[in-house]
Scaffold this active site. Sequence first.
Site, PDB file in Angstrom:
ATOM      1  N   SER A   8       0.836  -1.200   0.000  1.00 54.44           N
ATOM      2  CA  SER A   8       0.000   0.000   0.000  1.00 54.44           C
ATOM      3  C   SER A   8       0.869   1.247   0.000  1.00 54.44           C
ATOM      4  O   SER A   8       1.977   1.254   0.559  1.00 54.44           O
ATOM      5  CB  SER A   8      -0.899   0.010   1.242  1.00 54.44           C
ATOM      6  OG  SER A   8      -1.513   1.271   1.428  1.00 54.44           O
ATOM      7  N   TYR A  41      -2.322  -0.262   9.946  1.00 54.44           N
ATOM      8  CA  TYR A  41      -2.521  -0.817   8.606  1.00 54.44           C
ATOM      9  C   TYR A  41      -1.223  -0.711   7.808  1.00 54.44           C
ATOM     10  O   TYR A  41      -0.763  -1.685   7.200  1.00 54.44           O
ATOM     11  CB  TYR A  41      -3.647  -0.070   7.901  1.00 54.44           C
ATOM     12  CG  TYR A  41      -3.805  -0.442   6.442  1.00 54.44           C
ATOM     13  CD1 TYR A  41      -4.291  -1.699   6.076  1.00 54.44           C
ATOM     14  CD2 TYR A  41      -3.461   0.446   5.430  1.00 54.44           C
ATOM     15  CE1 TYR A  41      -4.420  -2.056   4.742  1.00 54.44           C
ATOM     16  CE2 TYR A  41      -3.598   0.104   4.099  1.00 54.44           C
ATOM     17  CZ  TYR A  41      -4.082  -1.149   3.756  1.00 54.44           C
ATOM     18  OH  TYR A  41      -4.206  -1.500   2.441  1.00 54.44           O
TER      19      TYR A  41
END
Length: 342
Positions: free
Chosen positions: A134, A159
């Site tokens: 990501s 995350y």
Amino acid sequence: MNNSKSNDPWLVTGAAGFIGFHTSRALLASGTPVVGLDNLNDYYDVTLKEARLAELQKDANFRFAKVDLSDSEEMRRLFDSERFNRIVHLAAQAGVRYSLENPHAYISSNIVGFQNLIDLARDAKVEHFVFASSSSVYGANTKLPFSVSDNVDHPVSLYAASKKSNELIAHSYAHLYGLPATGLRFFTVYGPWGRPDMSAFIFTKKILAGEPIDVFNNGDHMRDFTYIDDIVDGVIRVAKRPPTGDPSWTGEAPDPAMSKAPYRIYNIGNNKPVKLMEFIETIEHALDRKAEKNFLPMQLGDVPATFANIDHIRKDTGFEPRTSITEGIGRFIDWYRDYYSA
């Protein structure tokens, strides 16, 4: 020696998710058989996931496996019954903001689940293990555009930390076991069949309902919004090109994007960041409605700007994003109105 054959299916995890659905559909359209894995969790509307799945199940070359990555016994049974050519690992507990509320979900899915899968990939000797990272791994970095050669040791959300952990685990397996592994750092993906927790979906839904939209960081965000078809093109280009070790790599000046092991990291982004207010205006224009805006400060765990340097993936695979924000938003709005009869 690799155990797989060219006509063996590809395993796509998160196949009922946004990127997994589109990736599976593109592979099927090219004649590649796909086993799609998903646990159909309720992080967002399960009926949307089921609708995506129903589209994939129209193709005889698609098989669905409802399995949770963190269930090591079920995962082992799947690998005992199937032989995979490549793995495209897109399943994860998504969402930066949700990681502040439910951190354990990220450890279970993004770290325990990842470990289960990469162990099985190693044992099965798959030709290429591709996994979703990501843009959030860039965290506190402020030098733009973000380059895969930059250090990413300062995540600002769990995350992001879980995705950085995936990259580190994958490199260690490439080094120890020769498993070809590539991590893909996605930049703000949008498009038809998108996730309801993403900005394009939220803004569209609220504008059509006549509700105010929350605009964080007082609208000063910039995002490298990337259309789903461009993302999928990049994923498949990379998946078809297993990495080999780079003999010029040196530990004296280590480049995080590559290794002497068969390992690579790529950004997949539009390479053209857009101001959040311009993004909202594009949605307003496509809907022919104005949004009532509720301006708010930046949220915890968020970053002010993202911008992908795509030089590496462009050089290695010929990847080139082709979808403008106007075209992409128009396609998303058309899908939204059709799907929700809005």
